[in-house]
Motif scaffolding. Structure first.
Motif, PDB file in Angstrom:
ATOM      1  N   VAL A   1      -3.147  18.205 -10.916  1.00 13.61           N
ATOM      2  CA  VAL A   1      -3.786  16.902 -10.758  1.00 13.61           C
ATOM      3  C   VAL A   1      -4.110  16.350 -12.139  1.00 13.61           C
ATOM      4  CG1 VAL A   1      -4.781  17.363  -8.486  1.00 13.61           C
ATOM      5  CG2 VAL A   1      -6.056  18.015 -10.543  1.00 13.61           C
ATOM      6  N   ARG A   2      -4.401  15.071 -12.154  1.00 18.38           N
ATOM      7  CA  ARG A   2      -4.913  14.423 -13.370  1.00 18.38           C
ATOM      8  C   ARG A   2      -6.433  14.332 -13.262  1.00 18.38           C
ATOM      9  NH1 ARG A   2      -1.115  12.487 -16.665  1.00 18.38           N
ATOM     10  NH2 ARG A   2       0.986  12.220 -15.839  1.00 18.38           N
ATOM     11  N   VAL A   3      -7.069  14.599 -14.385  1.00 21.42           N
ATOM     12  CA  VAL A   3      -8.529  14.654 -14.413  1.00 21.42           C
ATOM     13  C   VAL A   3      -9.035  13.678 -15.459  1.00 21.42           C
ATOM     14  CG1 VAL A   3     -10.547  16.123 -14.743  1.00 21.42           C
ATOM     15  CG2 VAL A   3      -8.467  17.074 -13.726  1.00 21.42           C
ATOM     16  N   ARG A   4      -9.989  12.874 -15.082  1.00 20.30           N
ATOM     17  CA  ARG A   4     -10.687  11.995 -16.027  1.00 20.30           C
ATOM     18  C   ARG A   4     -12.127  12.494 -16.127  1.00 20.30           C
ATOM     19  NH1 ARG A   4      -9.605   5.727 -16.480  1.00 20.30           N
ATOM     20  NH2 ARG A   4      -7.828   6.713 -17.520  1.00 20.30           N
ATOM     21  N   PHE A   5     -12.430  13.064 -17.269  1.00 17.32           N
ATOM     22  CA  PHE A   5     -13.760  13.621 -17.521  1.00 17.32           C
ATOM     23  C   PHE A   5     -14.631  12.508 -18.099  1.00 17.32           C
ATOM     24  CE2 PHE A   5     -16.206  17.103 -20.045  1.00 17.32           C
ATOM     25  CZ  PHE A   5     -17.243  17.012 -19.129  1.00 17.32           C
ATOM     26  N   ILE A   6     -15.470  11.916 -17.262  1.00 12.90           N
ATOM     27  CA  ILE A   6     -16.308  10.786 -17.663  1.00 12.90           C
ATOM     28  C   ILE A   6     -17.573  11.320 -18.323  1.00 12.90           C
ATOM     29  CG2 ILE A   6     -17.590   8.775 -16.851  1.00 12.90           C
ATOM     30  CD1 ILE A   6     -15.598   8.557 -14.563  1.00 12.90           C
ATOM     31  N   LEU A   7     -17.824  10.860 -19.547  1.00 10.19           N
ATOM     32  CA  LEU A   7     -18.971  11.329 -20.312  1.00 10.19           C
ATOM     33  C   LEU A   7     -20.151  10.362 -20.262  1.00 10.19           C
ATOM     34  CD1 LEU A   7     -17.051  12.613 -23.460  1.00 10.19           C
ATOM     35  CD2 LEU A   7     -17.801  13.934 -21.484  1.00 10.19           C
ATOM     36  N   ASP A   8     -19.865   9.063 -20.254  1.00 10.09           N
ATOM     37  CA  ASP A   8     -20.942   8.073 -20.277  1.00 10.09           C
ATOM     38  C   ASP A   8     -20.378   6.734 -19.824  1.00 10.09           C
ATOM     39  OD1 ASP A   8     -23.484   7.136 -20.599  1.00 10.09           O
ATOM     40  OD2 ASP A   8     -23.420   7.010 -22.783  1.00 10.09           O
ATOM     41  N   THR A   9     -21.246   5.745 -19.712  1.00 11.52           N
ATOM     42  CA  THR A   9     -20.866   4.387 -19.338  1.00 11.52           C
ATOM     43  C   THR A   9     -21.170   3.444 -20.495  1.00 11.52           C
ATOM     44  OG1 THR A   9     -21.291   4.798 -16.991  1.00 11.52           O
ATOM     45  CG2 THR A   9     -21.203   2.507 -17.699  1.00 11.52           C
ATOM     46  N   LEU A  10     -20.155   2.703 -20.952  1.00 12.66           N
ATOM     47  CA  LEU A  10     -20.334   1.720 -22.018  1.00 12.66           C
ATOM     48  C   LEU A  10     -20.769   0.397 -21.392  1.00 12.66           C
ATOM     49  CD1 LEU A  10     -17.091   2.480 -24.075  1.00 12.66           C
ATOM     50  CD2 LEU A  10     -19.390   3.431 -24.392  1.00 12.66           C
ATOM     51  N   LYS A  11     -21.943  -0.058 -21.752  1.00 14.61           N
ATOM     52  CA  LYS A  11     -22.508  -1.275 -21.169  1.00 14.61           C
ATOM     53  C   LYS A  11     -21.958  -2.511 -21.879  1.00 14.61           C
ATOM     54  CE  LYS A  11     -25.324   0.795 -18.267  1.00 14.61           C
ATOM     55  NZ  LYS A  11     -25.203   0.644 -16.807  1.00 14.61           N
ATOM     56  N   ASN A  12     -21.554  -3.503 -21.089  1.00 18.96           N
ATOM     57  CA  ASN A  12     -21.101  -4.815 -21.601  1.00 18.96           C
ATOM     58  C   ASN A  12     -20.024  -4.671 -22.682  1.00 18.96           C
ATOM     59  OD1 ASN A  12     -22.942  -6.235 -19.931  1.00 18.96           O
ATOM     60  ND2 ASN A  12     -24.578  -5.910 -21.416  1.00 18.96           N
ATOM     61  N   ALA A  13     -19.046  -3.860 -22.420  1.00 20.82           N
ATOM     62  CA  ALA A  13     -17.934  -3.696 -23.356  1.00 20.82           C
ATOM     63  C   ALA A  13     -17.014  -4.911 -23.278  1.00 20.82           C
ATOM     64  CB  ALA A  13     -17.151  -2.431 -23.034  1.00 20.82           C
ATOM     65  N   THR A  14     -16.424  -5.297 -24.424  1.00 17.66           N
ATOM     66  CA  THR A  14     -15.478  -6.416 -24.480  1.00 17.66           C
ATOM     67  C   THR A  14     -14.083  -5.896 -24.167  1.00 17.66           C
ATOM     68  OG1 THR A  14     -16.836  -7.508 -26.157  1.00 17.66           O
ATOM     69  CG2 THR A  14     -14.559  -8.263 -25.903  1.00 17.66           C
ATOM     70  N   LEU A  15     -13.408  -6.547 -23.213  1.00 18.01           N
ATOM     71  CA  LEU A  15     -12.098  -6.093 -22.751  1.00 18.01           C
ATOM     72  C   LEU A  15     -11.077  -7.207 -22.886  1.00 18.01           C
ATOM     73  CD1 LEU A  15     -13.236  -4.342 -19.448  1.00 18.01           C
ATOM     74  CD2 LEU A  15     -12.735  -3.237 -21.615  1.00 18.01           C
ATOM     75  N   VAL A  16      -9.868  -6.845 -23.285  1.00 18.88           N
ATOM     76  CA  VAL A  16      -8.725  -7.762 -23.324  1.00 18.88           C
ATOM     77  C   VAL A  16      -7.544  -7.029 -22.705  1.00 18.88           C
ATOM     78  CG1 VAL A  16      -9.549  -8.920 -25.403  1.00 18.88           C
ATOM     79  CG2 VAL A  16      -7.954  -6.991 -25.608  1.00 18.88           C
ATOM     80  N   PRO A  17      -6.518  -7.762 -22.234  1.00 18.18           N
ATOM     81  CA  PRO A  17      -5.313  -7.076 -21.754  1.00 18.18           C
ATOM     82  C   PRO A  17      -4.715  -6.188 -22.832  1.00 18.18           C
ATOM     83  CG  PRO A  17      -5.306  -9.364 -21.049  1.00 18.18           C
ATOM     84  CD  PRO A  17      -6.467  -9.218 -21.988  1.00 18.18           C
ATOM     85  N   ALA A  18      -4.223  -5.034 -22.412  1.00 18.97           N
ATOM     86  CA  ALA A  18      -3.706  -4.056 -23.383  1.00 18.97           C
ATOM     87  C   ALA A  18      -2.557  -4.619 -24.197  1.00 18.97           C
ATOM     88  CB  ALA A  18      -3.272  -2.788 -22.645  1.00 18.97           C
ATOM     89  N   GLU A  19      -1.738  -5.503 -23.613  1.00 17.54           N
ATOM     90  CA  GLU A  19      -0.596  -6.053 -24.331  1.00 17.54           C
ATOM     91  C   GLU A  19      -1.014  -6.996 -25.452  1.00 17.54           C
ATOM     92  OE1 GLU A  19       2.771  -7.434 -21.955  1.00 17.54           O
ATOM     93  OE2 GLU A  19       1.764  -6.615 -20.203  1.00 17.54           O
ATOM     94  N   ALA A  20      -2.245  -7.468 -25.421  1.00 17.33           N
ATOM     95  CA  ALA A  20      -2.685  -8.401 -26.452  1.00 17.33           C
ATOM     96  C   ALA A  20      -2.864  -7.708 -27.806  1.00 17.33           C
ATOM     97  CB  ALA A  20      -3.997  -9.067 -26.040  1.00 17.33           C
TER      98      ALA A  20
END
Length: 407
Positions: A304-323
């Protein structure tokens, strides 16, 4: 001879005189011919201005024609969102509980009450060992216990009248207790004839059939695996240990488990265990999460694939990955200004998130418009014709993320 000479002199004088008299008149005529009217000057100025205007107009048209047209691009706005800080790992599933069903008494199996590979619940009957010998032993123990109880009652009456010794009374008490213990032991042996499932789970392939003689020394009759919940085993690289230790024990530490083909939605569980030492040779630390599995979609030993979540980033700025593009100077994006010209901004990209988005830690502000596709022919200050960027569907974005993770 003398006469001819005088005549020639006179002609010479006559011929020279008229020439001297015409010279001032010719100069006056030439001066008169060189005098230009004022309207000719005005006409010349108008013609010169007209020619200059046409030349400037032509040059402006050439400049306008030489200027490149606005290039079509797709754009999207930078958004803010709470996103996880995580580590992506590869893991395997393991049964939450594993039980090897063993016969506790010797006897012949007379019934099998399950189908191989079926789900069973705690207390379901699996096998039955011939109970008759154990039932007879129980009946014998009960009879002896009843006799010893009657004997103890008589001894108590005699002891009250002080007819018997204290030793005889103590012997009667001990015999009653021993027979009671024998009865309970016989009952336990009889109960062990009915082999039941100790957990909720799924049975494997049985090792015995009806008619086989089994006992405590024989191999296990069948195995049962608890599948809900299920363990997710994975490893953490020693280079990531400082980051993991920083958030270990925090309220946002979670373990997400999903299949590589995206056939099931990611399932979020809790971190159950992390080892206390780095494995020699591999440079990794073992970790285990507990994942809900009510539909049995995850199986033991499955990759399986595992995503080990450590914390939550509040109000992070996001753009499309291709940008986000990469040049020799580092990562950058093109930001579209209000006049539809672009500006090149160096950025510090973060982790990739769901929905084909990427965290931008610096360089872009929320609600700014960035170019997503069409960056190849752009330069700072170039004019663009922006079009909305179509957001990818969840399925496509997941497949894209999985393929990039595989690469």
């Amino acid at each position: 001879m003398k006469l001819n000479t005088e005549v020639s002199d006179i002609k010479t004088l006559d011929h020279g005189a008229p020439q001297r008299s015409r010279t001032p008149q010719m100069k006056h005529t030439r001066a008169a011919n060189q005098r230009i009217p004022k309207w000719a000057y005005l006409l010349f100025i108008i013609l010169a201005a007209f020619v200059s205007y046409r030349i400037l107009q032509h040059r402006a048209a050439e400049i306008k024609t030489a200027q490149p047209p606005a290039r079509p691009v797709t754009v999207a706005k930078a958004i803010t969102k709470d996103v996880p800080l995580y580590l992506d790992e590869i893991g395997t599933c393991a049964a939450y509980e594993t039980v090897l069903v063993q016969a506790q008494v010797s006897g012949v199996i007379i019934t099998r009450n399950f189908q191989d590979g079926s789900d069973v619940k705690k207390g379901d009957l699996l096998f039955t060992i011939d109970p008759r010998p154990f039932q007879a032993a129980l009946d014998q123990a009960k009879a002896q216990a009843a006799l010893d109880q009657l004997n103890l009652k008589r001894q108590e009456d005699l002891q009250a009248r002080k007819v018997i010794s204290r030793q005889d009374y103590d012997t009667a008490v001990a015999n009653a207790q021993k027979s009671q213990a024998a009865t309970e032991s016989a009952q336990v042996n009889l109960d062990w004839c009915y082999i039941k499932s100790p957990i909720n789970g799924r049975v494997g392939l049985r090792n015995v059939d009806v008619g086989n003689l089994v006992g405590p020394s024989t191999p296990p009759l069948v195995s049962i695996l608890g599948l809900d919940p299920i363990y997710t085993d994975f490893t953490v690289a020693e280079n990531d240990l400082p980051l993991v230790r920083k958030y270990l024990g925090g309220p946002n530490v979670k373990v997400q488990t999903y299949l590589a083909d995206g056939s099931i939605a990611p399932r979020t569980g809790d971190l159950y265990f992390i080892d206390n030492a780095v494995q020699p040779g591999s440079g990794t630390v073992k970790a285990r999460g507990v994942t809900p599995n009510p539909d049995r979609a995850l199986w033991p030993s499955e990759f399986v694939r595992v995503r080990f979540i450590l914390d939550t980033l509040k109000n992070a700025t996001l753009v499309p990955a291709e940008a986000v593009q990469v040049s020799q100077s580092g990562p950058f994006v093109f930001v579209v200004k209000p006049d539809n010209t672009v500006d090149l901004r160096p950025v510090k990209p973060g982790q990739r998130q769901e929905g084909d988005l990427t965290v931008v830690e610096s360089g872009v502000k929320p609600d700014e418009t960035v170019v997503v596709t069409g960056q190849l022919a752009l330069a700072p200050g170039a004019k663009v014709a922006p079009q909305p960027y179509p957001a990818p569907s969840p399925g496509n974005s997941k497949q894209s993320a999985n393929s990039k993770s595989a690469m």
